[in-house]
Design a protein around this motif. Sequence first.
Motif, PDB file in Angstrom:
ATOM      1  N   LEU A   1       7.034   0.419  -8.191  1.00 22.70           N
ATOM      2  CA  LEU A   1       6.381   1.830  -8.808  1.00 22.70           C
ATOM      3  C   LEU A   1       5.001   1.826  -8.562  1.00 22.70           C
ATOM      4  O   LEU A   1       4.261   0.730  -8.566  1.00 22.70           O
ATOM      5  CB  LEU A   1       6.662   1.745 -10.534  1.00 22.70           C
ATOM      6  N   CYS A   2       4.492   2.937  -8.101  1.00 25.09           N
ATOM      7  CA  CYS A   2       3.145   3.118  -7.814  1.00 25.09           C
ATOM      8  C   CYS A   2       2.261   3.536  -8.854  1.00 25.09           C
ATOM      9  O   CYS A   2       2.451   4.498  -9.808  1.00 25.09           O
ATOM     10  CB  CYS A   2       2.923   4.088  -6.667  1.00 25.09           C
ATOM     11  N   PRO A   3       1.278   2.803  -9.397  1.00 26.82           N
ATOM     12  CA  PRO A   3       0.514   3.235 -10.433  1.00 26.82           C
ATOM     13  C   PRO A   3      -0.262   4.509 -10.595  1.00 26.82           C
ATOM     14  O   PRO A   3      -0.585   5.032 -11.705  1.00 26.82           O
ATOM     15  CB  PRO A   3      -0.454   2.124 -10.706  1.00 26.82           C
ATOM     16  N   CYS A   4      -0.400   5.004  -9.435  1.00 26.84           N
ATOM     17  CA  CYS A   4      -1.310   5.951  -9.250  1.00 26.84           C
ATOM     18  C   CYS A   4      -0.746   7.498  -9.646  1.00 26.84           C
ATOM     19  O   CYS A   4      -1.229   8.030 -10.242  1.00 26.84           O
ATOM     20  CB  CYS A   4      -2.050   6.038  -7.790  1.00 26.84           C
ATOM     21  N   HIS A   5       0.307   7.959  -8.966  1.00 30.03           N
ATOM     22  CA  HIS A   5       1.017   8.876  -9.203  1.00 30.03           C
ATOM     23  C   HIS A   5       2.448   8.835  -9.236  1.00 30.03           C
ATOM     24  O   HIS A   5       3.206   9.915  -9.103  1.00 30.03           O
ATOM     25  CB  HIS A   5       0.723  10.005  -8.046  1.00 30.03           C
ATOM     26  N   GLY A   6       2.835   7.726  -9.525  1.00 30.95           N
ATOM     27  CA  GLY A   6       4.397   7.356 -10.036  1.00 30.95           C
ATOM     28  C   GLY A   6       5.335   7.543  -9.081  1.00 30.95           C
ATOM     29  O   GLY A   6       6.529   7.768  -9.102  1.00 30.95           O
TER      30      GLY A   6
ATOM     31  N   SER B   1       0.960  -1.110   0.066  1.00 31.52           N
ATOM     32  CA  SER B   1      -0.074  -0.106   0.063  1.00 31.52           C
ATOM     33  C   SER B   1       0.896   1.141  -0.088  1.00 31.52           C
ATOM     34  O   SER B   1       1.730   1.400   0.787  1.00 31.52           O
ATOM     35  CB  SER B   1      -0.896  -0.060   1.194  1.00 31.52           C
ATOM     36  N   CYS B   2       0.777   1.918  -1.196  1.00 36.49           N
ATOM     37  CA  CYS B   2       1.775   3.099  -1.205  1.00 36.49           C
ATOM     38  C   CYS B   2       1.740   4.077  -0.099  1.00 36.49           C
ATOM     39  O   CYS B   2       0.438   4.471   0.384  1.00 36.49           O
ATOM     40  CB  CYS B   2       1.417   3.882  -2.518  1.00 36.49           C
ATOM     41  N   ALA B   3       2.736   4.600   0.366  1.00 36.04           N
ATOM     42  CA  ALA B   3       2.840   5.382   1.605  1.00 36.04           C
ATOM     43  C   ALA B   3       2.075   6.695   1.144  1.00 36.04           C
ATOM     44  O   ALA B   3       1.922   7.606   2.013  1.00 36.04           O
ATOM     45  CB  ALA B   3       4.124   5.575   2.209  1.00 36.04           C
ATOM     46  N   HIS B   4       1.923   7.040  -0.254  1.00 38.44           N
ATOM     47  CA  HIS B   4       1.349   8.400  -0.480  1.00 38.44           C
ATOM     48  C   HIS B   4      -0.207   8.101  -0.097  1.00 38.44           C
ATOM     49  O   HIS B   4      -0.776   8.789   0.875  1.00 38.44           O
ATOM     50  CB  HIS B   4       1.617   8.688  -2.097  1.00 38.44           C
ATOM     51  N   LEU B   5      -0.838   7.594  -1.001  1.00 36.35           N
ATOM     52  CA  LEU B   5      -2.247   7.630  -0.936  1.00 36.35           C
ATOM     53  C   LEU B   5      -2.944   6.178  -0.906  1.00 36.35           C
ATOM     54  O   LEU B   5      -4.149   5.960  -1.321  1.00 36.35           O
ATOM     55  CB  LEU B   5      -3.240   8.272  -2.033  1.00 36.35           C
TER      56      LEU B   5
HETATM   57  S1  FES Z   1      -0.763   6.531  -4.204  1.00 40.09           S
HETATM   58 FE1  FES Z   1       1.316   6.151  -4.666  1.00 40.09          FE
HETATM   59  S2  FES Z   1       2.111   7.672  -5.615  1.00 40.09           S
HETATM   60 FE2  FES Z   1      -0.071   8.426  -5.004  1.00 40.09          FE
END
Ligand code: FES
Lengths: 233, 282
Positions: A173-178, A153-157
């Motif tokens: 690599l996170c697919p949502c915002h890179g 689970s990406c630490a961003h969102l």
């Molecule tokens: S949720 Fe992964 S970069 Fe935004």
Amino acid sequence: MAELQKDPITRSDFIGFTVFGGLIGAALTIPPIAFLLHPVIDVDVLGETDVDQEYQEVGPISEVPADEPVVFNVDFPIRQIYGDEEIQDLSGQGEGSGTTLTNAVWLSWRTETDEDGHAGESFRPEWLDETTEGLTPEQISEAEENLNILSNSCAHLGCPVRWVLIEGEGEFLCPCHGGIYDINGGYVAGPPPRDMYRYVDYEVRENGRLYIRHEYDAGSEYPENGPQQPYVV
Amino acid sequence: MGMIGRVRSQTADASKFVVDWMEHRTGIVTLTEHFLYEPVPKRGAWLYTLGSATLFLITLQFLTGILLLFYYVPSIEDAWNSVYYIQEEAYFGALIRGIHYWSANFLLAVIGLHMAQVFFSGGYKAPRELNWVVGVILLLLVIVLAFTGYLLRWDQDGFWASVVGMKIGSYTPFVGGATIHFLLGGDVVGPATLSRFFALHVWLLPAALAPFIGIHLYLLRRHGVFGSEFEYTERLAKLHENQRLEEYARYELDEGEEEYEDGENGYGDDYGDRGDYEDRRS
Ligand code: FES
Ligand code: HEM
């Protein structure tokens, strides 16, 4: 205003109205609000969690190679609204068929990296090539010290990160915002504010397999939000 | 009188009787007239249909949403399967669901355009401020409706979009954690999450939306659309009155001309400075 006030209210009337009104108001509002906020009270006030606190098996650590992470799906039993274990047992929904929360757990061996996330030497124990079971206590602690146990689970969102190869080099690599992380889950680039979340409660057992509990390094940023950080996984 | 003529006049009598009867007891005819006919300005008339377009799409959402409920099953085991059933097997299911989906998307776009029209025409100004406020409440309700609807499909798209949405909410100062646990119905995504989103999407938010739409329309009728005919007439009358007064004042001033000689360019003595300043900037 004053003309509207036909009957003057006496002081005792006023107290009566206030007390009576307050009681009726409380009787009308507290039950529905508490009903709706039940989970908030459980989690934020009482510090409870829906997730079963038993250790769950992840998999054999020998399956994780030196230069690449491997993903394992781990099912944590949860008790949310269809909660009662006894009822579930009686209705034939016994163990193993209850509601679970599936986490994708990335395992990798600690690897030296430079600032740009390029991988160097790996700390994968060499004995793993021959010994996959019946580990000695020394081997267990060496494995535990060198494993990265990462939440996808990406630490961003919170989007699910995956391992991709770009020009022969791997990265998360996170697919949502890179967002990009290195093989240790360390932050490399993009919007995430920190490294990937790590499972902090884990043990390698004699059988060469890893077991974890559902608990992360929340970091000190949001200590007030209890042990189940990040919120959504 | 021929047969046809007799039937025709009898029908006319009967319907007149029904209409009169209803009017007498409910006032429905006058009400309908009152609600249907409304003077709108000639200029930019098409832009005034954006509000009606919004209302139309919201009505579509209610109608198709209620239809979807006949097959949709709000549980984590069955939600996706039931949406699949609606999409692939129910007669015209793909159409009904498609309308709900596309109308939700267009709704947000049309609301944006509607707001832009009100903003650029100045329609939010007195005495219509409160209707702008009600409009903003409606916008927020629709946004939350769109957000909660998306999770109901319980597929990868809707699931992760909702996770990201909730995580954005979790960064709210002070109440972030509580908000997220309220939506989740616990501390992780699970059966309670779907139930809560369902309750919000299908009951709470539509029930909240309806009265605000009522208030919005009531206030609209109370003040008329901005720029409507009578408002223009009133404003034009005021404008003419002002012009007449100005003219009159100018005529009066002509007699004491000497006093105003050096104010001729209208900018006073500072004008030179202003020019310099602009030169320096360029
Ligand atoms: S949720 Fe992964 S970069 Fe935004
Ligand atoms: C302004 C109002 C509304 C908006 C913006 C809205 C939006 C949405 C969206 C975006 C979805 C996901 C659709 C999809 O991706 O397939 C959805 C699903 C759904 N909505 Fe609504 N909705 C609204 C009103 C309603 C109402 C009033 C009801 C019922 C009373 C309703 C019932 C449902 C149901 C049952 C689903 C799940 C089925 C499906 O996913 O196709 N909606 N809604």
